[in-house]
Design an enzyme around this catalytic site. Structure first.
Site, PDB file in Angstrom:
ATOM      1  N   GLU A  57       0.848  -1.187   0.000  1.00  0.00           N
ATOM      2  CA  GLU A  57       0.000   0.000   0.000  1.00  0.00           C
ATOM      3  C   GLU A  57       0.892   1.250   0.000  1.00  0.00           C
ATOM      4  OE1 GLU A  57      -3.162   1.113  -0.235  1.00  0.00           O
ATOM      5  OE2 GLU A  57      -2.290   3.085   0.176  1.00  0.00           O
ATOM      6  N   HIS A  77     -25.406  -2.185  -0.417  1.00  0.00           N
ATOM      7  CA  HIS A  77     -26.427  -2.191  -1.470  1.00  0.00           C
ATOM      8  C   HIS A  77     -26.992  -3.590  -1.685  1.00  0.00           C
ATOM      9  CE1 HIS A  77     -25.534   1.833  -2.926  1.00  0.00           C
ATOM     10  NE2 HIS A  77     -24.258   1.551  -3.021  1.00  0.00           N
ATOM     11  N   ILE A  79     -13.880  -0.480 -10.052  1.00  0.00           N
ATOM     12  CA  ILE A  79     -14.784  -0.794  -8.925  1.00  0.00           C
ATOM     13  C   ILE A  79     -15.292   0.557  -8.417  1.00  0.00           C
ATOM     14  CG2 ILE A  79     -15.041  -2.124  -6.796  1.00  0.00           C
ATOM     15  CD1 ILE A  79     -13.892  -3.781  -9.121  1.00  0.00           C
TER      16      ILE A  79
HETATM   17  C1  LIG Z   1     -18.754   9.149  -3.097  1.00  0.00           C
HETATM   18  C2  LIG Z   1     -18.721   7.656  -3.103  1.00  0.00           C
HETATM   19  C3  LIG Z   1     -19.766   6.936  -2.545  1.00  0.00           C
HETATM   20  C4  LIG Z   1     -19.739   5.543  -2.544  1.00  0.00           C
HETATM   21  N1  LIG Z   1     -20.724   4.866  -1.913  1.00  0.00           N
HETATM   22  C5  LIG Z   1     -20.664   3.505  -1.832  1.00  0.00           C
HETATM   23  C6  LIG Z   1     -21.642   2.789  -1.121  1.00  0.00           C
HETATM   24  O1  LIG Z   1     -22.548   3.384  -0.520  1.00  0.00           O
HETATM   25  N2  LIG Z   1     -21.569   1.436  -1.074  1.00  0.00           N
HETATM   26  C7  LIG Z   1     -20.577   0.750  -1.714  1.00  0.00           C
HETATM   27  O2  LIG Z   1     -20.571  -0.472  -1.676  1.00  0.00           O
HETATM   28  N3  LIG Z   1     -19.608   1.426  -2.385  1.00  0.00           N
HETATM   29  C8  LIG Z   1     -19.627   2.774  -2.448  1.00  0.00           C
HETATM   30  N4  LIG Z   1     -18.660   3.461  -3.118  1.00  0.00           N
HETATM   31  C9  LIG Z   1     -17.637   2.722  -3.813  1.00  0.00           C
HETATM   32  C10 LIG Z   1     -16.514   2.208  -2.945  1.00  0.00           C
HETATM   33  O3  LIG Z   1     -16.091   3.177  -2.026  1.00  0.00           O
HETATM   34  C11 LIG Z   1     -15.372   1.821  -3.856  1.00  0.00           C
HETATM   35  O4  LIG Z   1     -15.844   0.971  -4.858  1.00  0.00           O
HETATM   36  C12 LIG Z   1     -14.265   1.108  -3.109  1.00  0.00           C
HETATM   37  O5  LIG Z   1     -13.841   1.866  -2.005  1.00  0.00           O
HETATM   38  C13 LIG Z   1     -13.101   0.869  -4.029  1.00  0.00           C
HETATM   39  O6  LIG Z   1     -12.104   0.234  -3.277  1.00  0.00           O
HETATM   40  P1  LIG Z   1     -10.700  -0.051  -3.910  1.00  0.00           P
HETATM   41  O7  LIG Z   1      -9.979  -0.904  -2.924  1.00  0.00           O
HETATM   42  O8  LIG Z   1     -10.847  -0.543  -5.272  1.00  0.00           O
HETATM   43  O9  LIG Z   1     -10.020   1.380  -4.056  1.00  0.00           O
HETATM   44  P2  LIG Z   1      -9.258   2.330  -3.030  1.00  0.00           P
HETATM   45  O10 LIG Z   1      -9.919   2.398  -1.756  1.00  0.00           O
HETATM   46  O11 LIG Z   1      -8.985   3.592  -3.739  1.00  0.00           O
HETATM   47  O12 LIG Z   1      -7.891   1.563  -2.788  1.00  0.00           O
HETATM   48  C14 LIG Z   1      -6.834   1.565  -3.706  1.00  0.00           C
HETATM   49  C15 LIG Z   1      -5.556   1.612  -2.935  1.00  0.00           C
HETATM   50  O13 LIG Z   1      -4.479   1.418  -3.800  1.00  0.00           O
HETATM   51  C16 LIG Z   1      -3.397   2.183  -3.377  1.00  0.00           C
HETATM   52  N5  LIG Z   1      -2.479   2.364  -4.490  1.00  0.00           N
HETATM   53  C17 LIG Z   1      -2.726   3.005  -5.660  1.00  0.00           C
HETATM   54  N6  LIG Z   1      -1.632   2.967  -6.443  1.00  0.00           N
HETATM   55  C18 LIG Z   1      -0.693   2.281  -5.763  1.00  0.00           C
HETATM   56  C19 LIG Z   1       0.649   1.917  -6.046  1.00  0.00           C
HETATM   57  N7  LIG Z   1       1.230   2.245  -7.199  1.00  0.00           N
HETATM   58  N8  LIG Z   1       1.349   1.239  -5.111  1.00  0.00           N
HETATM   59  C20 LIG Z   1       0.764   0.890  -3.917  1.00  0.00           C
HETATM   60  N9  LIG Z   1      -0.495   1.201  -3.623  1.00  0.00           N
HETATM   61  C21 LIG Z   1      -1.221   1.890  -4.525  1.00  0.00           C
HETATM   62  C22 LIG Z   1      -4.056   3.459  -2.929  1.00  0.00           C
HETATM   63  O14 LIG Z   1      -3.213   4.184  -2.051  1.00  0.00           O
HETATM   64  C23 LIG Z   1      -5.321   2.944  -2.269  1.00  0.00           C
HETATM   65  O15 LIG Z   1      -5.161   2.769  -0.892  1.00  0.00           O
HETATM   66  C24 LIG Z   1     -18.666   4.857  -3.152  1.00  0.00           C
HETATM   67  C25 LIG Z   1     -17.619   5.589  -3.702  1.00  0.00           C
HETATM   68  C26 LIG Z   1     -17.627   6.967  -3.668  1.00  0.00           C
HETATM   69  C27 LIG Z   1     -16.478   7.721  -4.210  1.00  0.00           C
END
Ligand SMILES: Cc1cc2nc3c(=O)[nH]c(=O)nc-3n(C[C@H](O)[C@H](O)[C@H](O)COP(=O)(O)OP(=O)(O)OC[C@H]3O[C@@H](n4cnc5c(N)ncnc54)[C@H](O)[C@@H]3O)c2cc1C
Ligand SMILES: Cc1cc2nc3c(=O)[nH]c(=O)nc-3n(C[C@H](O)[C@H](O)[C@H](O)COP(=O)(O)OP(=O)(O)OC[C@H]3O[C@@H](n4cnc5c(N)ncnc54)[C@H](O)[C@@H]3O)c2cc1C
Lengths: 474, 404
Positions: free
Chosen positions: A51, A69, A354
């Protein structure tokens, strides 16, 4: 049962381990990456989770609407529709076993004009096609009876009883804790800057040295396109869609009983009003396509728009104090579905796009990704069971330590309230620092305990909390 | 299952700031046997605990620093015979005069013959003011800043902007100076004061008619974007910003107990005897009106003694009178219910008034007209005597105060 091991968590200033290559390395410790790491932890694999920032769930996963959801409105037949449906079931079960706060408040899609009212039967049919047979239509009178504080002019509603709200912070923390306890290495402050793939082995150049791994899982959220490109893959581009949200004071909680959704239009899902498991009320999010992947700031226009929409839905909400404002960035890729693909020739599984349902779908995404391992060239071996885990309860509806006489009798530190607005005790703060993944910052402490997140935003306890963080620094 | 230790006291005071402690001292001194003060912090004294500067104290004590004044107030209460318990938080109500509390000794349920709420007020933090922008570190209220510097000796920053021009903004500037932080500017929406006999804060400019439009920087604050009333914008480079004043009463307990609030003060509506609408429940101090001086809070604490004693003696709770309301530019009046008792009223205005003519009327009938001989600035209150109160018809409509 997967044997517990001494957790390996490294951070800035510490060396990366130089053992044999990992079997699998997950890039990105958001809710998706931590869920995948947890699922991998069940298998006899050497797994790493890397991370870029100093904490897990520090990106989009910390700043969403926190709704579990049902997927009633998903596009039937898409991967997202399937994984949201499965994920909701999996996470609801996991939350119940693990102590992740969930409140099954249900949702109402409220129609404010004729056109919206006419759209409700179609949405009901869609919900049924998505397997949600509990949904039903409410007339104006029943809608008003269910939500007495709605603004004037609500013509009716579609009720989705199974929609729930969940704790967005405990969920990834539980995943990561279980993964790390079962032997997954977590490397924080470890941005992946370059990737090379030779002879079936990846070399990851990170901000803290190199790591080697046979397979990579790209769960880098907003940066998933950039990580793919490090391996010469260019199949999609992430365009952030910002969502600003306003958190209202706990004294507003009684104004709303359900998640109040607008009827979706071509312009998107729209602005909702929802309770949170912490006992606040959320208003948001906006939907703004922007170019800067770091632009998590709020804007005057965004806040004005939210207040205008909120005033229509729940006029009295606007008379209450605002506790916090934040914004999250959805990882939109120009396709109304997830982009989860195995690239066997590159030793890679990409978990991209996602966007707005990733919290709900996280466990199903993880199971799906692990099912792709053989296709990507890795036999994951037989899965075992993980040691069960109980998370500290941050939910207002569950028992909070400050109200637990037996707990206070055993451990009087739970009788000393440190954060007064959120009623967080000395005992909870002490336990957070002693946990498998202790906080490194005031923000990290807030996500583990709620301390400092309340209406005073630190007027009363901010300095005392900062003192704890400074004390805990190695 | 929760098991609570149930107890009874004569008077329960919630909050051991200057107001609550003065009430407890007065009641105990008047011979009420069982006066108990509950304070959620580990030390009694309220806000003055972390006001390192002078300007507190009474005629008898002379000028005291905040911490010394906090000790003095606590000593007065305990020496008079009140029980002062710190580290105990009142968490809610279990009945009309029954409160639940949490402390390291366990859970309690305390029933009192009279309750005095004295939970104070806080400054609105950045989010509550809806200031857009990033969410960086380096953003404070004066309360947090003072605790960081004076109680925890934390490093604050190097260059700061102070938002606000009430007296507390000068306290913030003092604290920043103590912490070795350069004050870049103070910012206020108000116009300049006529004969700028204003205390200069370390030579830093006071930008008047100016609003904060955004914060920039991530993870640390890098600037405060401001806009002048006439449209000019600029970014003040700084790593620290202090949002001062813009008070909001800590009214959670009051609201959870069903006490109606006054729309202007957002504190519990109360009459000149500090009675709320709930029988047996009194309120004093900054809970009633936000940021007034410690002397004002303590005066209210002393003044509630008589009404509480009368209530304990007779059990009587005269029906509440009509509300007192204000029209802009007046922002609020306290007390804000008519009723028996005298004393004085506090009023605040949203903009500077020069020799204003105040008119009090009820149902169209004028009750009182008075021209103030001076000018009153926004952000600090002015007093009005209560002589006209006896002319208010108890069963009439709202009493209106306006500037003619
Ligand atoms: C306004 C909003 C409302 C939402 N509401 C809902 C909801 O009500 N219910 C629901 O189910 N979902 C909801 N979502 C969606 C949900 O929040 C996301 O789908 C989810 O958090 C995505 O998770 P992720 O792990 O893919 O991304 P992230 O949480 O962005 O994690 C990606 C991680 O990768 C790391 N990273 C990136 N590049 C590198 C690299 N080169 N090296 C090392 N680490 C790296 C970043 O630092 C980060 O920590 C919502 C999203 C938003 C923006
Ligand atoms: C930063 C700052 C600087 C100031 N500087 C000056 C100055 O220089 N001179 C001056 O005269 N005035 C000053 N003031 C104003 C002065 O501090 C107040 O007028 C005074 O403290 C108000 O007294 P109070 O008793 O009403 O409230 P507070 O002093 O706020 O006390 C309220 C107490 O109630 C407690 N409490 C609240 N809720 C509960 C609960 N549920 N259970 C138990 N306890 C509870 C709180 O912990 C607190 O101790 C300043 C105020 C601030 C914020």
């Amino acid at each position: 049962m997967v044997a517990a091991t001494t957790p390996t968590v490294t951070r800035a200033g510490e060396p990366l381990p130089d053992g044999p290559p990992y079997d699998v390395t997950v890039i990105g410790a958001g809710v998706v990456g931590t869920a995948i790491a947890r699922e991998l932890a069940r298998h006899p694999l050497r797994t790493a989770l890397v991370e870029a920032t100093d904490d897990i769930a520090n990106g989009t996963s910390k700043a969403n609407t926190a709704i579990l959801h049902t997927g009633f409105d998903a596009v039937p037949g898409t991967l997202e529709a399937r994984l949201v449906r499965e994920g909701q079931r999996l996470l609801a079960g996991y939350a119940a076993r693990t102590g992740i706060p969930v409140e099954p408040v249900g949702a109402l899609l409220v129609a404010w004009d004729r056109e919206q009212l006419d759209a409700l039967p179609g949405l009901l049919a869609k919900a049924e096609r998505n397997g949600h047979h509990a949904a039903r239509l409410l007339d104006a009178e029943e809608t008003a009876a269910r939500e007495p504080h709605l603004g004037p002019g609500a013509l009716g509603a579609l009720e989705i009883p199974d929609e729930a709200v969940i704790c967005p912070w405990t969920t990834p923390l539980a995943y990561a804790t279980q993964a790390v306890r079962a032997g997954v290495h977590l490397h924080l402050d470890c941005p992946v800057r370059d990737l090379a793939y030779d002879d079936g082995l990846h070399t990851l150049t990170t901000g803290r040295g190199t790591l080697r791994s046979r397979l990579l899982i790209n769960a880098a959220g907003l940066h998933a396109d950039a990580v793919d490109r490090l391996l010469g893959l260019d199949t999609f581009t992430v365009r952030p869609r910002r969502g600003q949200l306003i958190v209202f004071d706990k004294l507003a909680r009684d104004l709303v009983h359900h998640i109040l959704l607008p009827v979706p239009t071509a312009a998107g899902k729209g602005v909702l009003v929802a309770p949170t498991v912490f006992g606040n009320v959320l208003l948001g999010p906006t939907a703004e396509d922007i170019d800067d992947k770091t632009a998590t700031e709020s804007t005057a226009e965004g806040l004005a728009l939210l207040r205008e929409k909120g005033r229509r839905v729940l006029p009295r909400l606007l008379d209450e104090e605002v506790t916090a404002v934040y914004a999250g960035l959805r990882a939109a890729t120009g396709q109304e579905d997830y982009r989860i693909t195995a690239h066997p020739d590159r030793g890679l599984i990409t978990v991209g796009g996602i966007r707005s349902t990733g919290l709900t779908a996280s466990m199903a995404i993880a199971a799906y990704v692990v099912s792709l391992l053989p296709e990507a060239g890795l036999d994951p071996g037989e899965p075992g069971e993980l040691a069960p885990l109980t998370m500290p309860n941050l939910g207002e509806a569950g028992g909070r330590p400050y109200l637990d006489a037996a707990l206070i009798a055993r451990d009087p530190a739970h009788g000393t309230v440190v954060c007064h607005c959120e009623r967080v005790t000395e005992g909870e703060i002490r336990d957070a620092f002693a946990s498998t993944l202790p906080p490194r910052s005031a923000e990290g402490l807030a996500r583990r305990t709620r301390a400092g997140n309340g209406r005073c935003q630190g007027f009363h306890c901010g300095a005392a909390l900062r003192a704890r963080i400074e004390e805990a620094r190695p | 299952m929760t098991t609570r230790r149930e107890r009874r006291v004569d008077v329960l005071v919630v909050g051991a700031g200057p107001a609550g402690l003065a009430a407890a001292a007065g009641l105990a001194a008047a011979g009420v046997p069982d006066v108990e003060v509950l304070e959620r912090e580990q030390q009694a004294g309220g806000i003055p605990r972390h006001c390192a500067h002078g300007g507190f104290g009474t005629r008898r004590t002379g000028d005291l620093g905040g911490p010394a004044y906090a000790l003095h107030c606590a000593a007065e209460a305990t020496m008079a015979g009140a029980t002062l318990r710190t580290g105990v938080t009142v968490t809610g109500w279990a009945g009309p005069r029954t409160l639940d509390a949490t402390g390291p000794g366990g859970l309690e349920r305390i029933t009192a013959r009279a309750v005095v709420l004295a939970t104070g007020a806080r400054e609105r933090p950045r989010a509550a003011r809806l200031v857009p922008g990033t969410r960086p570190t380096g953003v404070y209220t004066t309360g947090e800043l003072q605790q960081a510097v004076h109680l925890h000796h934390q490093h604050v920053g190097t260059r700061a902007v102070v938002v606000g021009d009430e007296p507390v903004a000068l306290a913030a500037a003092d604290t920043l100076r103590t912490a070795g932080v350069h004050l870049v500017a103070r910012v206020t929406e108000h116009p300049p004061r006529p004969f700028a006999a204003v205390r200069q804060a370390g030579g830093a400019p006071l930008l008047t008619r100016t609003t904060v439009t955004a914060l920039t920087g991530r993870p640390r604050l890098t600037g405060v974007r401001v806009r002048h009333e006439y449209g000019r914008t600029t970014t003040l480079a700084c790593d620290t910003v202090v949002f001062t004043a813009d008070w909001i009463p800590d009214h959670e307990l009051a609201r959870r107990g069903g006490l109606p609030l006054d729309p202007g003060t957002k504190g519990p509506a109360h009459d000149p005897a500090y009675r709320t609408r709930e029988p047996g429940v009194f309120a004093v101090g900054n809970l009633l009106h936000g940021g007034e001086s410690a002397a004002t809070a303590a005066r209210e604490g002393r003044a509630v003694t008589g009404p509480v004693l009368r209530h304990l003696a007779t059990g009587a709770w005269p029906a509440g009178g009509p509300p007192l309301t204000v029209t802009p530019p007046l922002e609020w009046i306290a007390p804000n219910l008519a009723g028996p008792g005298g004393g004085r009223f506090l009023l605040r205005t949203g903009r500077r008034l020069t020799a204003p003519l105040l008119v009090v009327s009820q149902d169209g009938t004028p009750l009182h007209r008075r021209r103030l001989a001076r000018s009153v600035p926004p952000g600090s209150s002015f007093a009005l005597t209560a002589a006209w109160l006896e002319r208010v018809a108890p069963d009439g409509g709202a009493v209106c105060l306006r500037i003619a």
